[in-house]
Enzyme design. Structure first.
Site, PDB file in Angstrom:
ATOM      1  N   LYS A   1       0.857  -1.194   0.000  1.00 45.90           N
ATOM      2  CA  LYS A   1       0.000   0.000   0.000  1.00 45.90           C
ATOM      3  C   LYS A   1       0.881   1.228   0.000  1.00 45.90           C
ATOM      4  O   LYS A   1       2.001   1.198   0.507  1.00 45.90           O
ATOM      5  CB  LYS A   1      -0.887   0.015   1.249  1.00 45.90           C
TER       6      LYS A   1
HETATM    7  P1  NAD Z   1     -13.111   7.563  -2.663  1.00 41.71           P
HETATM    8  O1  NAD Z   1     -12.125   8.607  -2.347  1.00 41.71           O
HETATM    9  O2  NAD Z   1     -13.529   7.327  -4.076  1.00 41.71           O
HETATM   10  O3  NAD Z   1     -14.467   7.809  -1.817  1.00 41.71           O
HETATM   11  C1  NAD Z   1     -14.499   7.948  -0.439  1.00 41.71           C
HETATM   12  C2  NAD Z   1     -15.917   8.373  -0.064  1.00 41.71           C
HETATM   13  O4  NAD Z   1     -16.049   8.384   1.359  1.00 41.71           O
HETATM   14  C3  NAD Z   1     -16.272   9.792  -0.529  1.00 41.71           C
HETATM   15  O5  NAD Z   1     -17.639   9.829  -0.877  1.00 41.71           O
HETATM   16  C4  NAD Z   1     -16.019  10.636   0.727  1.00 41.71           C
HETATM   17  O6  NAD Z   1     -16.784  11.832   0.736  1.00 41.71           O
HETATM   18  C5  NAD Z   1     -16.479   9.669   1.798  1.00 41.71           C
HETATM   19  N1  NAD Z   1     -15.909   9.899   3.119  1.00 41.71           N
HETATM   20  C6  NAD Z   1     -14.626  10.101   3.460  1.00 41.71           C
HETATM   21  N2  NAD Z   1     -14.518  10.251   4.785  1.00 41.71           N
HETATM   22  C7  NAD Z   1     -15.769  10.123   5.282  1.00 41.71           C
HETATM   23  C8  NAD Z   1     -16.312  10.165   6.572  1.00 41.71           C
HETATM   24  N3  NAD Z   1     -15.558  10.378   7.641  1.00 41.71           N
HETATM   25  N4  NAD Z   1     -17.648   9.976   6.717  1.00 41.71           N
HETATM   26  C9  NAD Z   1     -18.430   9.752   5.631  1.00 41.71           C
HETATM   27  N5  NAD Z   1     -17.976   9.700   4.388  1.00 41.71           N
HETATM   28  C10 NAD Z   1     -16.649   9.882   4.212  1.00 41.71           C
HETATM   29  O7  NAD Z   1     -12.545   6.197  -2.026  1.00 41.71           O
HETATM   30  P2  NAD Z   1     -12.950   4.715  -2.396  1.00 41.71           P
HETATM   31  O8  NAD Z   1     -12.006   4.218  -3.428  1.00 41.71           O
HETATM   32  O9  NAD Z   1     -14.416   4.614  -2.611  1.00 41.71           O
HETATM   33  O10 NAD Z   1     -12.548   3.971  -1.042  1.00 41.71           O
HETATM   34  C11 NAD Z   1     -13.420   3.900   0.070  1.00 41.71           C
HETATM   35  C12 NAD Z   1     -12.952   2.798   0.998  1.00 41.71           C
HETATM   36  O11 NAD Z   1     -12.958   1.555   0.284  1.00 41.71           O
HETATM   37  C13 NAD Z   1     -11.539   2.944   1.537  1.00 41.71           C
HETATM   38  O12 NAD Z   1     -11.482   2.346   2.815  1.00 41.71           O
HETATM   39  C14 NAD Z   1     -10.713   2.121   0.558  1.00 41.71           C
HETATM   40  O13 NAD Z   1      -9.480   1.698   1.111  1.00 41.71           O
HETATM   41  C15 NAD Z   1     -11.662   0.962   0.331  1.00 41.71           C
HETATM   42  N6  NAD Z   1     -11.445   0.198  -0.891  1.00 41.71           N
HETATM   43  C16 NAD Z   1     -11.437   0.805  -2.113  1.00 41.71           C
HETATM   44  C17 NAD Z   1     -11.266   0.025  -3.252  1.00 41.71           C
HETATM   45  C18 NAD Z   1     -11.324   0.619  -4.633  1.00 41.71           C
HETATM   46  O14 NAD Z   1     -11.302  -0.169  -5.603  1.00 41.71           O
HETATM   47  N7  NAD Z   1     -11.437   1.922  -4.806  1.00 41.71           N
HETATM   48  C19 NAD Z   1     -11.063  -1.356  -3.137  1.00 41.71           C
HETATM   49  C20 NAD Z   1     -11.094  -1.937  -1.869  1.00 41.71           C
HETATM   50  C21 NAD Z   1     -11.287  -1.148  -0.763  1.00 41.71           C
END
Ligand code: NAD
Length: 422
Positions: free
Chosen positions: A110
Site C-alpha cells: 500500500k
Molecule cells: P473515494 O475517495 O472514491 O471515496 C471515499 C468516499 O467516502 C467519498 O464519498 C467521501 O466523501 C467519503 N468519506 C470520506 N470520509 C468520510 C467520513 N468520515 N464519513 C463519511 N464519508 C466519508 O474512495 P474509495 O475508493 O471509494 O474507497 C473507500 C474505501 O474503500 C476505503 O477504505 C478504501 O481503502 C476501500 N477500498 C477501495 C477500493 C477501490 O477499488 N477503490 C477497493 C477496496 C477497498
C-alpha cells in the site's frame, strides 16, 4: 495522523489483533508467525512539488510492501491529509490477506501521500504523482509491486504513474499499475468492481438467510468509487437504499432514494450529497450507521464502528466496503448482537480481483469483454464467500477470523514451499 479514538487501538494494532487471533487458532509455527507479522519493506519519501504559485512544498509519502510470498505486491495509493505510516502498514497487510482470501497470485502493499487532493490543482496533483512514482521507480514493476487507486486517487492518477514509470524504464509497461483508463490498458468492469463484489457478497448472504432483495433496506456510508457504485448496482438490482452519506454528511429516507438521481447530483452537477433536493432527513455521516436497516455498508473510511458505538448498530448484515471500518474492540459486540459480518478482506476484494484480471490482460495484450470480466468476478467472489462461511461454521469462528485463517494458511503454505532464504 488520524484522530485517535479513546480506548481504541491504532489501525495497525487493530489489524494485528485479528491476525494474532487467527494465527493462534491456526496453530501457526513461530517462524512463520514472525515472518508474516512484519512487512518486508517500508519506504518513506519526501516529495518536492512546485506549486502553481511558484512556491515549492515538500510532501511526505510512503510505500509499504507487506508480502511478496504469493506474488508481486499489490495495493492502492491513497492521497489524504490524515495518511500515516501506521495506516499504510495496516492497509498493506490487509492486501496480503485479501489476495489470500480470494486466492489470487499477489502479495500485499500500500502507498500513501499526506496531502489534501481537494486543495491541489490538477497539475499540482500530476507533479506530485510523477515525483512520488519517480522516487519509487526501482521498487515498482509488474513483477515487483503493482499500485492501484484508493481514496483520493483515480484512473487519471494511475495513467500518470504508468507514464512516469514507462519514461524511466523506457518501455510502455501498462501492467505496472491497475485501475487505469480503458484507453491505456485498463479493464472493462474495473471501476465498478469493488462495488460489484460487495453486492455479490450481500446477494449471497441474502440468499443464505432466505431474505428478499426487494425487502432489504440498505444504508451505504461513502459515495466515492466503492459507495456510489455499490449504491447504483444494488438500487438497480432492487434493493431499497434508505441511507447514504459522504464526507459532507448523511441523508436518511425510509422510502428509499432514487440513486441514479443522487449520482447525477453529486457527479453530474458536482453538488454536495446532503443538499440533494428530494433528500430526506439530514444527519451526520456516522450517525446514519445507527439507523435500523437490513444491510449496513460502511464504504468510506476506517474506525467508524468502535467499542463505544457498536451497541447502536442495528442491522442483520454488516458488509464492509471500506478497509477497516470496524475496530477490533468492536468485534465482540457485533458478534454478541448476532450480526452476520462480511469482513473487508472478503467483501471489498472485488476491486483487487479485477485488478488481477487487468494485470493478466495487460500482460497477454488481449482484452476481455465486460461480461467475461463480471462473470469471472462473480465466480471468484461466490467461491470465496462459500469458503469463508464454510470455514466459520465448521470451526465456530466469525466470518472475519475465518477469512484471516483462510488467507494466513494460504500464505503459510506458499512460504513453506519457498523455504527461508538465508
Ligand atoms: P473515494 O475517495 O472514491 O471515496 C471515499 C468516499 O467516502 C467519498 O464519498 C467521501 O466523501 C467519503 N468519506 C470520506 N470520509 C468520510 C467520513 N468520515 N464519513 C463519511 N464519508 C466519508 O474512495 P474509495 O475508493 O471509494 O474507497 C473507500 C474505501 O474503500 C476505503 O477504505 C478504501 O481503502 C476501500 N477500498 C477501495 C477500493 C477501490 O477499488 N477503490 C477497493 C477496496 C477497498
Amino acid at each position: 495522523m488520524p484522530t485517535p479514538i479513546t480506548g481504541e487501538m491504532s489501525v495497525f494494532e487493530s489489524a494485528e489483533a485479528r491476525f494474532e487471533i487467527a494465527a493462534r487458532k491456526l496453530g501457526l509455527e513461530p517462524g512463520l508467525y514472525q515472518y508474516m507479522k512484519y512487512p518486508e519493506r517500508e519506504i518513506t519519501v519526501y516529495i518536492p512539488v512546485a506549486l502553481d504559485n511558484g512556491q515549492m512544498q515538500i510532501f511526505t509519502g510512503y510505500r509499504v510492501l507487506h508480502s511478496t510470498v504469493r506474488g508481486p505486491g499489490k495495493g492502492g495509493i491513497r492521497f489524504a491529509p490524515d495518511v500515516s505510516l501506521d495506516e499504510v502498514r495496516a492497509l498493506a497487510a490487509w492486501m496480503t490477506w485479501k489476495c489470500g482470501v480470494v486466492n489470487i497470485p499477489f502479495g500485499g502493499a500500500k502507498g500513501g501521500v499526506i496531502c489534501d487532493p481537494e486543495k491541489l490543482s490538477k497539475s499540482e496533483l500530476e507533479r506530485l504523482t510523477r515525483r512520488y512514482t519517480a522516487q519509487l521507480v526501482d521498487w515498482f514493476g509488474p513483477e515487483r509491486d503493482v499500485p492501484a487507486p484508493d481514496i483520493g486517487t483515480n484512473d487519471q492518477t494511475m495513467a500518470w504513474v504508468m507514464d512516469t514509470y514507462a519514461m524511466h524504464v523506457r518501455s510502455a509497461t501498462t501492467a505496472v499499475v491497475t485501475g487505469k483508463p480503458l484507453d491505456l490498458g485498463g479493464s472493462q468492469g474495473r471501476r465498478e468492481a469493488t462495488g460489484r463484489g460487495v453486492m455479490i457478497c450481500c446477494d449471497k448472504a441474502v440468499a443464505k438467510f432466505k431474505m428478499k432483495r426487494e425487502k432489504c433496506r440498505v444504508i451505504v456510508q461513502g459515495f466515492g468509487n466503492v459507495g456510489s457504485n455499490v449504491a447504483m448496482l444494488m438500487h438497480e438490482a432492487g434493493y431499497k437504499i434508505i441511507g447514504i452519506a459522504d464526507i459532507h454528511g448523511g441523508l436518511y429516507n425510509e422510502n428509499g432514494f432514487d440513486i441514479p438521481k443522487v449520482h447525477e447530483w453529486v457527479y453530474g452537477q458536482s453538488k454536495k450529497l446532503p443538499d440533494f433536493p428530494a433528500g430526506g432527513e439530514k444527519m451526520g455521516a456516522q450517525e446514519l450507521l445507527f439507523r435500523p436497516c437490513d444491510i449496513l455498508i460502511p464504504a468510506a473510511t476506517e474506525n467508524q464502528i468502535t467499542a463505544a458505538n457498536a451497541h447502536r448498530v442495528d442491522c442483520r448484515i454488516l458488509c464492509e466496503g471500506a478497509n477497516g471500518p470496524t475496530t477490533s474492540h468492536a468485534d465482540s459486540t457485533i458478534g454478541q448482537k448476532g450480526i452476520f459480518i462480511l469482513p473487508d478482506i472478503l467483501a471489498n476484494a472485488g476491486g483487487v480481483t479485477v485488478s488481477y484480471f487487468e494485470w493478466v490482460q495487460d500482460r497477454q495484450g488481449f482484452f476481455w469483454r465486460e461480461r467475461e470480466v463480471n462473470e469471472r468476478l462473480q465466480d471468484v467472489m461466490e467461491q470465496s464467500f462459500d469458503q469463508v462461511v464454510h470455514y466459520a461454521e465448521t470451526h465456530r469462528v466469525d466470518n472475519r477470523i475465518a477469512a484471516y485463517i483462510l488467507a494466513i494458511d494460504r500464505v503459510a503454505r506458499a512460504l513453506k514451499l519457498r523455504g527461508f532464504y538465508a
